[in-house]
Write a protein that holds these residues in place. Structure first.
Motif, PDB file in Angstrom:
ATOM      1  N   PRO A 206      -7.625  31.537 -28.102  1.00 26.51           N
ATOM      2  CA  PRO A 206      -8.499  32.614 -28.602  1.00 26.51           C
ATOM      3  C   PRO A 206      -9.757  32.149 -29.323  1.00 26.51           C
ATOM      4  N   LEU A 207      -9.829  30.880 -29.743  1.00 25.27           N
ATOM      5  CA  LEU A 207     -11.059  30.387 -30.362  1.00 25.27           C
ATOM      6  C   LEU A 207     -12.129  30.023 -29.335  1.00 25.27           C
ATOM      7  N   THR A 208     -11.714  29.796 -28.085  1.00 25.59           N
ATOM      8  CA  THR A 208     -12.654  29.358 -27.050  1.00 25.59           C
ATOM      9  C   THR A 208     -13.526  30.533 -26.618  1.00 25.59           C
ATOM     10  N   LEU A 209     -14.823  30.351 -26.761  1.00 20.99           N
ATOM     11  CA  LEU A 209     -15.775  31.448 -26.618  1.00 20.99           C
ATOM     12  C   LEU A 209     -16.785  31.187 -25.507  1.00 20.99           C
ATOM     13  N   MET A 210     -17.124  32.240 -24.778  1.00 21.64           N
ATOM     14  CA  MET A 210     -18.308  32.230 -23.935  1.00 21.64           C
ATOM     15  C   MET A 210     -19.391  32.939 -24.731  1.00 21.64           C
ATOM     16  N   ALA A 211     -20.333  32.158 -25.241  1.00 23.74           N
ATOM     17  CA  ALA A 211     -21.357  32.712 -26.125  1.00 23.74           C
ATOM     18  C   ALA A 211     -22.564  33.187 -25.328  1.00 23.74           C
ATOM     19  N   VAL A 212     -23.086  34.356 -25.711  1.00 23.61           N
ATOM     20  CA  VAL A 212     -24.273  34.919 -25.071  1.00 23.61           C
ATOM     21  C   VAL A 212     -25.372  35.226 -26.090  1.00 23.61           C
ATOM     22  N   GLY A 213     -25.108  34.929 -27.374  1.00 27.62           N
ATOM     23  CA  GLY A 213     -26.107  35.206 -28.385  1.00 27.62           C
ATOM     24  C   GLY A 213     -25.802  34.521 -29.697  1.00 27.62           C
ATOM     25  N   LEU A 214     -26.738  34.655 -30.631  1.00 29.76           N
ATOM     26  CA  LEU A 214     -26.552  34.216 -32.008  1.00 29.76           C
ATOM     27  C   LEU A 214     -27.493  35.016 -32.898  1.00 29.76           C
ATOM     28  N   TYR A 215     -27.087  35.225 -34.122  1.00 28.90           N
ATOM     29  CA  TYR A 215     -27.863  36.035 -35.064  1.00 28.90           C
ATOM     30  C   TYR A 215     -28.262  37.387 -34.471  1.00 28.90           C
ATOM     31  N   GLY A 216     -27.362  38.004 -33.705  1.00 30.75           N
ATOM     32  CA  GLY A 216     -27.586  39.352 -33.203  1.00 30.75           C
ATOM     33  C   GLY A 216     -28.415  39.451 -31.950  1.00 30.75           C
ATOM     34  N   HIS A 217     -28.966  38.327 -31.491  1.00 29.34           N
ATOM     35  CA  HIS A 217     -29.880  38.346 -30.347  1.00 29.34           C
ATOM     36  C   HIS A 217     -29.339  37.448 -29.242  1.00 29.34           C
ATOM     37  N   PRO A 221     -33.390  29.853 -24.846  1.00 28.09           N
ATOM     38  CA  PRO A 221     -33.149  28.819 -23.838  1.00 28.09           C
ATOM     39  C   PRO A 221     -32.636  27.500 -24.408  1.00 28.09           C
ATOM     40  N   GLN A 222     -33.185  27.075 -25.541  1.00 31.23           N
ATOM     41  CA  GLN A 222     -32.799  25.783 -26.100  1.00 31.23           C
ATOM     42  C   GLN A 222     -31.345  25.743 -26.566  1.00 31.23           C
ATOM     43  N   ASN A 223     -30.732  26.900 -26.721  1.00 34.53           N
ATOM     44  CA  ASN A 223     -29.338  26.971 -27.140  1.00 34.53           C
ATOM     45  C   ASN A 223     -28.384  27.307 -25.996  1.00 34.53           C
ATOM     46  N   GLY A 224     -28.906  27.310 -24.757  1.00 39.64           N
ATOM     47  CA  GLY A 224     -28.027  27.472 -23.608  1.00 39.64           C
ATOM     48  C   GLY A 224     -28.045  28.819 -22.942  1.00 39.64           C
ATOM     49  N   ALA A 225     -29.178  29.528 -23.016  1.00 35.64           N
ATOM     50  CA  ALA A 225     -29.289  30.849 -22.395  1.00 35.64           C
ATOM     51  C   ALA A 225     -28.964  30.786 -20.907  1.00 35.64           C
ATOM     52  N   PRO A 226     -28.405  31.863 -20.376  1.00 40.31           N
ATOM     53  CA  PRO A 226     -27.988  33.064 -21.094  1.00 40.31           C
ATOM     54  C   PRO A 226     -26.520  33.041 -21.517  1.00 40.31           C
ATOM     55  N   ILE A 227     -25.771  32.004 -21.052  1.00 46.32           N
ATOM     56  CA  ILE A 227     -24.343  31.954 -21.360  1.00 46.32           C
ATOM     57  C   ILE A 227     -23.892  30.497 -21.455  1.00 46.32           C
ATOM     58  N   ARG A 228     -23.098  30.207 -22.469  1.00 50.89           N
ATOM     59  CA  ARG A 228     -22.619  28.857 -22.697  1.00 50.89           C
ATOM     60  C   ARG A 228     -21.191  28.888 -23.221  1.00 50.89           C
ATOM     61  N   LEU A 229     -20.548  27.758 -23.135  1.00 53.33           N
ATOM     62  CA  LEU A 229     -19.216  27.592 -23.687  1.00 53.33           C
ATOM     63  C   LEU A 229     -19.318  27.122 -25.136  1.00 53.33           C
ATOM     64  N   VAL A 230     -18.392  27.588 -25.990  1.00 51.74           N
ATOM     65  CA  VAL A 230     -18.292  27.093 -27.362  1.00 51.74           C
ATOM     66  C   VAL A 230     -16.817  26.823 -27.659  1.00 51.74           C
ATOM     67  N   VAL A 231     -16.515  25.546 -27.922  1.00 50.41           N
ATOM     68  CA  VAL A 231     -15.143  25.137 -28.259  1.00 50.41           C
ATOM     69  C   VAL A 231     -15.222  24.487 -29.632  1.00 50.41           C
TER      70      VAL A 231
END
Length: 319
Positions: A206-217, A221-231
């Motif tokens: 449940p901690l493994t995330l597919m991230a699509v944003g940060l700080y509400g937005h 691109p520099q952070n992996g737009a539009p979708i990235r993995l976060v472990v």
């Protein structure tokens, strides 16, 4: 039934920066002037930093561990994304023209239901939630990020993997027109496309995330737009950016850094202060924007949640 929340415990600060890392420390302080924020100060931060207007509908993280967030400027200005450049400060300017819309995500391999997904539609279909996670780079720096996304397990459930599927392989976009380092051919820093992998139980956690944003937005691109993995319990290079393909397999996939330097990078890459990288000690870390270093926590502070996944393993050998 209410989902059990994960716990975060704020780490302690310690020891003054070593003289050998003086230049790196200056970069950290320049980016943040040692300023971190709590979730209670997000509105004030938005006014000061001129954050992009929130465009995602998501459930807020209550931040039960009272972690201090790094600023939006810090998180979006100090990035490892070799497809653009090896310069952390150079990624942001080089990514300004990156196009992440439209974006297709393929889910295939050993599944009952192969998927071809429009990521921008997926953002509206999935129940998004904020996850305030510690983020630890193998180079010895760290930050705290308010990611927004959905649990990878939800996507896995849609694909219905076969019982014989043991691993999940991830692949980054290959587009030399958009990624300068990919366009350098045999002179490129790495072999592309960038690939990563997880064991199935890691992917389902449940901690493994597919991230699509940060700080509400939505993600820049520099952070992996539009979708990235976060472990969050693994070193940052495991959290692959700009994902275009997720493949289920019964064979452990090789990951890019393990292929590039097998003696330095393993498959698991769990944060472990007792196992040093050949070039960087893992015993301590520096939070971006801080002058002082702090002890590194086993599994990046998420041992209570994930240590059972590695019961019986020698984490010094299976790094």
């Amino acid at each position: 039934m209410q989902r059990k929340r994960y716990e975060n415990r704020p780490p302690r600060e310690a020891d003054v920066t070593e003289e050998a890392l003086f230049d790196e420390r200056r970069k950290f302080l320049k980016l943040g002037a040692a300023t971190l924020v709590s979730t209670a100060a997000v509105l004030e931060l938005a006014a000061k930093e001129q954050l992009p207007a929130a465009n995602l509908d998501y459930a807020k993280d209550p931040n039960a561990g009272n972690l201090e967030l790094n600023t939006y400027e810090q998180i979006t200005s100090y990035n490892n994304f070799y497809e653009f450049t090896t310069s952390k400060e150079g990624v942001k300017p080089l990514s300004k023209r990156f196009k992440s819309e439209p974006w297709k995500l393929t889910v295939d391999g050993m599944v009952e239901q192969p998927l071809e997904l429009d990521v921008w539609k997926l953002m509206k279909q999935m129940p998004l939630e904020e996850r305030i996670y510690r983020f630890r780079c193998v180079e010895g720096w760290s930050m705290v990020v308010p990611w927004i996304g959905f649990e990878l397990s939800r996507l896995i459930a849609m694909a219905k993997p076969l019982s014989s599927a043991k691993y999940v392989r991830f692949e980054t976009l290959y587009d030399p027109a958009q990624f300068p380092d990919q366009g350098r051919g045999f002179l490129a820093t790495l072999d592309y496309p960038y690939v990563e992998g997880l064991r199935m139980d890691e992917a389902m956690h449940p901690l493994t995330l597919m991230a699509v944003g940060l700080y509400g937005h939505t993600l820049p691109p520099q952070n992996g737009a539009p979708i990235r993995l976060v472990v969050p319990w693994k070193y940052g290079f495991k959290s692959i950016k700009s994902v275009v393909r997720i493949t289920f397999t019964d064979t452990q996939p090789q990951n890019t850094w393990n292929i590039y330097a097998p003696r330095e990078y393993g498959f698991y890459a769990n944060v472990n202060p007792g196992v040093d990288h050949p070039r960087w000690s893992q015993a301590r870390e520096r939070v971006l924007g801080h002058f002082f270093k702090q002890p590194t926590q086993l599994f990046n502070g998420y041992a209570k949640e994930v240590a059972h996944l590695y019961k019986g393993m020698d984490l010094r050998k299976q790094f």
